[in-house]
Design a protein around this motif. Structure first.
Motif, PDB file in Angstrom:
ATOM      1  N   HIS A 201      23.849  37.573  49.446  1.00  0.00           N
ATOM      2  CA  HIS A 201      24.398  36.225  49.601  1.00  0.00           C
ATOM      3  C   HIS A 201      23.984  35.264  48.494  1.00  0.00           C
ATOM      4  O   HIS A 201      24.772  34.396  48.093  1.00  0.00           O
ATOM      5  CB  HIS A 201      24.010  35.666  50.979  1.00  0.00           C
ATOM      6  N   GLU A 202      22.784  35.394  47.994  1.00  0.00           N
ATOM      7  CA  GLU A 202      22.350  34.500  46.914  1.00  0.00           C
ATOM      8  C   GLU A 202      23.162  34.741  45.645  1.00  0.00           C
ATOM      9  O   GLU A 202      23.549  33.795  44.960  1.00  0.00           O
ATOM     10  CB  GLU A 202      20.858  34.690  46.641  1.00  0.00           C
ATOM     11  N   ARG A 203      23.385  36.020  45.339  1.00  0.00           N
ATOM     12  CA  ARG A 203      24.194  36.350  44.166  1.00  0.00           C
ATOM     13  C   ARG A 203      25.633  35.886  44.354  1.00  0.00           C
ATOM     14  O   ARG A 203      26.271  35.401  43.415  1.00  0.00           O
ATOM     15  CB  ARG A 203      24.153  37.858  43.912  1.00  0.00           C
ATOM     16  N   ILE A 204      26.149  36.032  45.566  1.00  0.00           N
ATOM     17  CA  ILE A 204      27.526  35.587  45.853  1.00  0.00           C
ATOM     18  C   ILE A 204      27.630  34.075  45.699  1.00  0.00           C
ATOM     19  O   ILE A 204      28.578  33.559  45.073  1.00  0.00           O
ATOM     20  CB  ILE A 204      27.945  36.014  47.268  1.00  0.00           C
ATOM     21  N   ASP A 205      26.661  33.337  46.229  1.00  0.00           N
ATOM     22  CA  ASP A 205      26.678  31.870  46.102  1.00  0.00           C
ATOM     23  C   ASP A 205      26.623  31.448  44.642  1.00  0.00           C
ATOM     24  O   ASP A 205      27.317  30.510  44.223  1.00  0.00           O
ATOM     25  CB  ASP A 205      25.497  31.263  46.862  1.00  0.00           C
ATOM     26  N   LYS A 206      25.784  32.134  43.861  1.00  0.00           N
ATOM     27  CA  LYS A 206      25.658  31.816  42.429  1.00  0.00           C
ATOM     28  C   LYS A 206      26.980  32.098  41.714  1.00  0.00           C
ATOM     29  O   LYS A 206      27.445  31.293  40.897  1.00  0.00           O
ATOM     30  CB  LYS A 206      24.522  32.653  41.817  1.00  0.00           C
ATOM     31  N   TRP A 207      27.596  33.238  42.020  1.00  0.00           N
ATOM     32  CA  TRP A 207      28.881  33.596  41.402  1.00  0.00           C
ATOM     33  C   TRP A 207      29.944  32.562  41.750  1.00  0.00           C
ATOM     34  O   TRP A 207      30.701  32.124  40.878  1.00  0.00           O
ATOM     35  CB  TRP A 207      29.305  34.986  41.890  1.00  0.00           C
ATOM     36  N   ARG A 208      29.997  32.156  43.002  1.00  0.00           N
ATOM     37  CA  ARG A 208      31.001  31.178  43.427  1.00  0.00           C
ATOM     38  C   ARG A 208      30.797  29.833  42.742  1.00  0.00           C
ATOM     39  O   ARG A 208      31.761  29.185  42.328  1.00  0.00           O
ATOM     40  CB  ARG A 208      30.959  31.015  44.949  1.00  0.00           C
ATOM     41  N   ARG A 209      29.555  29.412  42.624  1.00  0.00           N
ATOM     42  CA  ARG A 209      29.268  28.151  41.940  1.00  0.00           C
ATOM     43  C   ARG A 209      29.720  28.234  40.487  1.00  0.00           C
ATOM     44  O   ARG A 209      30.363  27.310  39.962  1.00  0.00           O
ATOM     45  CB  ARG A 209      27.767  27.847  42.010  1.00  0.00           C
ATOM     46  N   GLU A 210      29.411  29.351  39.825  1.00  0.00           N
ATOM     47  CA  GLU A 210      29.791  29.499  38.424  1.00  0.00           C
ATOM     48  C   GLU A 210      31.305  29.557  38.261  1.00  0.00           C
ATOM     49  O   GLU A 210      31.861  29.004  37.305  1.00  0.00           O
ATOM     50  CB  GLU A 210      29.143  30.760  37.849  1.00  0.00           C
ATOM     51  N   GLN A 211      31.980  30.215  39.182  1.00  0.00           N
ATOM     52  CA  GLN A 211      33.432  30.288  39.115  1.00  0.00           C
ATOM     53  C   GLN A 211      34.071  28.918  39.322  1.00  0.00           C
ATOM     54  O   GLN A 211      35.085  28.584  38.694  1.00  0.00           O
ATOM     55  CB  GLN A 211      33.963  31.284  40.155  1.00  0.00           C
ATOM     56  N   SER A 212      33.485  28.114  40.213  1.00  0.00           N
ATOM     57  CA  SER A 212      33.977  26.741  40.416  1.00  0.00           C
ATOM     58  C   SER A 212      33.794  25.919  39.147  1.00  0.00           C
ATOM     59  O   SER A 212      34.692  25.175  38.733  1.00  0.00           O
ATOM     60  CB  SER A 212      33.241  26.079  41.579  1.00  0.00           C
ATOM     61  N   LEU A 213      32.620  26.058  38.528  1.00  0.00           N
ATOM     62  CA  LEU A 213      32.358  25.343  37.284  1.00  0.00           C
ATOM     63  C   LEU A 213      33.324  25.786  36.185  1.00  0.00           C
ATOM     64  O   LEU A 213      33.872  24.960  35.451  1.00  0.00           O
ATOM     65  CB  LEU A 213      30.912  25.586  36.838  1.00  0.00           C
ATOM     66  N   LYS A 214      33.533  27.097  36.091  1.00  0.00           N
ATOM     67  CA  LYS A 214      34.416  27.631  35.055  1.00  0.00           C
ATOM     68  C   LYS A 214      35.850  27.154  35.246  1.00  0.00           C
ATOM     69  O   LYS A 214      36.503  26.710  34.299  1.00  0.00           O
ATOM     70  CB  LYS A 214      34.362  29.159  35.080  1.00  0.00           C
ATOM     71  N   ARG A 215      36.327  27.231  36.479  1.00  0.00           N
ATOM     72  CA  ARG A 215      37.710  26.830  36.758  1.00  0.00           C
ATOM     73  C   ARG A 215      37.898  25.335  36.483  1.00  0.00           C
ATOM     74  O   ARG A 215      38.930  24.908  35.949  1.00  0.00           O
ATOM     75  CB  ARG A 215      38.050  27.166  38.211  1.00  0.00           C
TER      76      ARG A 215
END
Length: 247
Positions: A201-215
């Protein structure tokens, strides 16, 4: 919450308020919709609600009397002081932040205009807010009222099945929302990112945050200008910037 809509075309709202989540919200008791034809309040013997503008010019202008009387009639039955919203191109540009603010109210009155515009006394002495849903002109305020009703209703407690859905929507966090995937994990040789299948879950949360920033960086960089970002966020955005410069 109660949402009252003043319109000359009440039939336009039947499909919107009697379908999907908005219908379910009313059945659950989270919201009550009240659509009022303000032509019913005119004192004109020909049943008119508009007239020619003083000073000349094209188009017709909505007269103040029917709108004032319709709003005052609704207010006499309201338990609280309602927020009275005028849909117009000159208004504040609608945003998720505004929707969240309106969702805290107990009663909204949405006034839908038609023709060339409103008598200025409606704007100056009756309404509390003026809202535009975008930098373009429609034939009337009905579609704008539907947009506000929908965006506010879905924020009310108990309306959405998943209470976190509204919190993580695009714009609610200040960023555009991260990508979503569902089954199957592989479709036409297109695969779901491994991190989402990891159960970490921590890795998933980090990935989602980065994807939001990227988008957001790629599509709406203006949203990042006034955002409070963590040092980790800033570092990730720097890597995006460097990657862009090297491409």
């Amino acid at each position: 919450m109660k949402i009252s809509v003043l319109t000359l075309f009440p039939d336009m709202f039947n499909g919107v308020f009697q379908s999907s989540i908005l219908k379910n919200a009313q059945e659950k008791g989270a919201v009550q919709y009240d659509v009022v034809n303000f032509r019913d309040y005119t004192e004109d013997r020909h049943n008119r609600v508009d007239d020619y503008p003083y000073g000349g010019g094209g188009g017709m202008v909505l007269t103040p009397q029917p709108v004032f009387d319709a709003v005052n009639s609704i207010k006499t039955e309201s338990k609280t002081e309602p927020r009275i919203i005028l849909l117009c191109p000159q208004g504040e540009r609608y945003s998720q932040k505004k929707a969240e603010a309106l969702a805290n109210e107990e009663h909204l009155i949405l006034i839908c205009g038609h023709y060339e515009g409103y008598d200025e006394r409606i704007r100056e002495h009756l309404v509390t807010d003026e809202i535009s849903i975008g930098d373009y002109v429609l034939t009337g305020g009905e579609i704008g009222a539907m947009v506000i009703a929908d965006s506010v209703t879905r924020l009310l407690p108990g309306v959405l099945g998943n209470e976190t859905s509204a919190v993580t929507d695009s714009y609610s966090t200040g960023l555009l929302e991260y990508p979503h995937y569902t089954r199957p994990s592989k479709f036409l040789d297109y695969e779901v990112p491994d991190v989402l299948l990891s159960g970490h879950h921590e890795r998933i949360d980090k990935w989602r945050r980065e994807q939001s920033l990227k988008r957001t960086y790629e599509r709406r960089p203006d949203l990042l200008e006034n955002m409070e970002l963590s040092e980790e966020d800033k570092l990730y955005l720097k890597t995006l910037n460097k990657s862009e410069e090297n491409s």
